[in-house]
Design an enzyme around this catalytic site. Structure first.
Site, PDB file in Angstrom:
ATOM      1  N   HIS A   1      13.877  10.055  16.525  1.00  0.00           N
ATOM      2  CA  HIS A   1      12.728  10.532  17.289  1.00  0.00           C
ATOM      3  C   HIS A   1      11.600  10.864  16.320  1.00  0.00           C
ATOM      4  O   HIS A   1      11.837  11.509  15.291  1.00  0.00           O
ATOM      5  CB  HIS A   1      13.115  11.768  18.108  1.00  0.00           C
TER       6      HIS A   1
ATOM      7  N   MET B   1      13.489   3.151  24.791  1.00  0.00           N
ATOM      8  CA  MET B   1      12.465   3.986  25.403  1.00  0.00           C
ATOM      9  C   MET B   1      12.795   4.444  26.826  1.00  0.00           C
ATOM     10  O   MET B   1      11.910   4.808  27.588  1.00  0.00           O
ATOM     11  CB  MET B   1      11.107   3.268  25.369  1.00  0.00           C
TER      12      MET B   1
HETATM   13  C1  GAR Z   1       9.816   4.810  16.491  1.00  0.00           C
HETATM   14  O1  GAR Z   1       8.720   5.553  16.006  1.00  0.00           O
HETATM   15  C2  GAR Z   1      10.859   5.717  17.095  1.00  0.00           C
HETATM   16  O2  GAR Z   1      11.009   6.927  16.419  1.00  0.00           O
HETATM   17  C3  GAR Z   1      10.287   5.939  18.471  1.00  0.00           C
HETATM   18  O3  GAR Z   1       9.760   4.694  18.855  1.00  0.00           O
HETATM   19  C4  GAR Z   1       9.387   3.968  17.691  1.00  0.00           C
HETATM   20  C5  GAR Z   1      10.102   2.629  17.708  1.00  0.00           C
HETATM   21  O4  GAR Z   1       9.633   1.816  16.670  1.00  0.00           O
HETATM   22  N1  GAR Z   1      11.267   6.407  19.383  1.00  0.00           N
HETATM   23  C6  GAR Z   1      11.006   7.252  20.369  1.00  0.00           C
HETATM   24  O5  GAR Z   1       9.908   7.681  20.603  1.00  0.00           O
HETATM   25  C7  GAR Z   1      12.220   7.625  21.219  1.00  0.00           C
HETATM   26  N2  GAR Z   1      11.884   8.680  22.121  1.00  0.00           N
HETATM   27  P1  GAR Z   1      10.465   0.556  16.205  1.00  0.00           P
HETATM   28  O6  GAR Z   1      10.789  -0.241  17.474  1.00  0.00           O
HETATM   29  O7  GAR Z   1       9.551  -0.193  15.290  1.00  0.00           O
HETATM   30  O8  GAR Z   1      11.719   1.057  15.518  1.00  0.00           O
END
Ligand code: GAR
Length: 202
Positions: A110, A91
């Site tokens: 994303h 993030m």
């Molecule tokens: C996911 O939805 C991913 O696409 C998003 O954060 C979440 C992480 O979930 N990523 C972003 O927004 C990047 N800019 P996770 O830790 O359960 O995989």
């Protein structure tokens, strides 16, 4: 040939888990050589430990400057010597140095159909904008935020009853399909970057 994959994650790690599962099922011809996280509380750490994957915590808050943090991250990434670096819910914005060092060898997921809704809270942005279709994108990482060449996208409908959470859940289901699939294609050497476009050898 077995590829070496390194994962970088900041939180829950459900996409990381989908990659672990696909490796263990033999779908992705790779081994995961390490998890790097900027967050010592990330649940991704628990998932790595369960799967016997080495964990490197590079705690962003313990560094006096962003530059020093990035240097530590770069050296941890180099140490892992991976064929592919996978941003699975990382993030933070990566510095230019790191992006350039791993050009063509780093992918991100994303939760939006890029180029719409870059940055944070992509699902909330989609609900607020009123789009009827949303989804997720797996792409190579370049020096601009959520901008590199697109490998795969999957879409979902946006319902009139949706809020940020219900839409995020529907998108997440597709993320867990798209991400391992894109990583498999990379590991099978089937992706070619031509300018902004990625061609997939079938
Ligand atoms: C996911 O939805 C991913 O696409 C998003 O954060 C979440 C992480 O979930 N990523 C972003 O927004 C990047 N800019 P996770 O830790 O359960 O995989």
């Amino acid at each position: 040939m077995m590829r070496r994959i390194a994962v970088i994650a900041s939180g829950r790690g459900s996409n990381f888990q989908a990659v672990i599962d696909a490796i263990q099922a033999g779908t992705i011809p790779a081994c995961c050589v390490g998890l790097i996280t900027d967050n010592p509380e990330a649940y991704a750490i628990v998932r790595a430990e369960k799967a016997n994957i080495p964990v490197l915590v590079i705690d962003y808050r313990s560094f006096p400057s962003r530059d020093l943090y990035e240097r530590a991250l770069l050296s941890a990434m180099q140490q892992l010597d991976a064929d592919l670096y996978v941003l699975a819910g990382y993030m933070r914005i990566l510095g230019k140095g790191i992006v350039q060092a791993f050009s063509g060898k780093m992918v991100n997921i994303h939760p939006a159909l890029l180029p719409s809704f870059t940055g944070l809270h992509a699902q909330r942005q989609a609900v607020e904008y009123g789009v009827k279709v949303a989804g997720c994108t797996v792409h190579f990482v370049d020096e601009h935020l959520d901008c590199g060449p697109i490998i795969l996208q999957r879409c979902v409908p946006v319902l009139e009853t949706d809020d940020e959470d219900s839409l995020a859940e529907r998108i997440l289901y597709e993320e867990h399909i798209a991400f391992p699939e894109a990583i498999r294609l990379f590991c099978e050497d089937r992706l070619t970057i031509v300018g902004r476009r990625v061609t997939i050898r079938r």
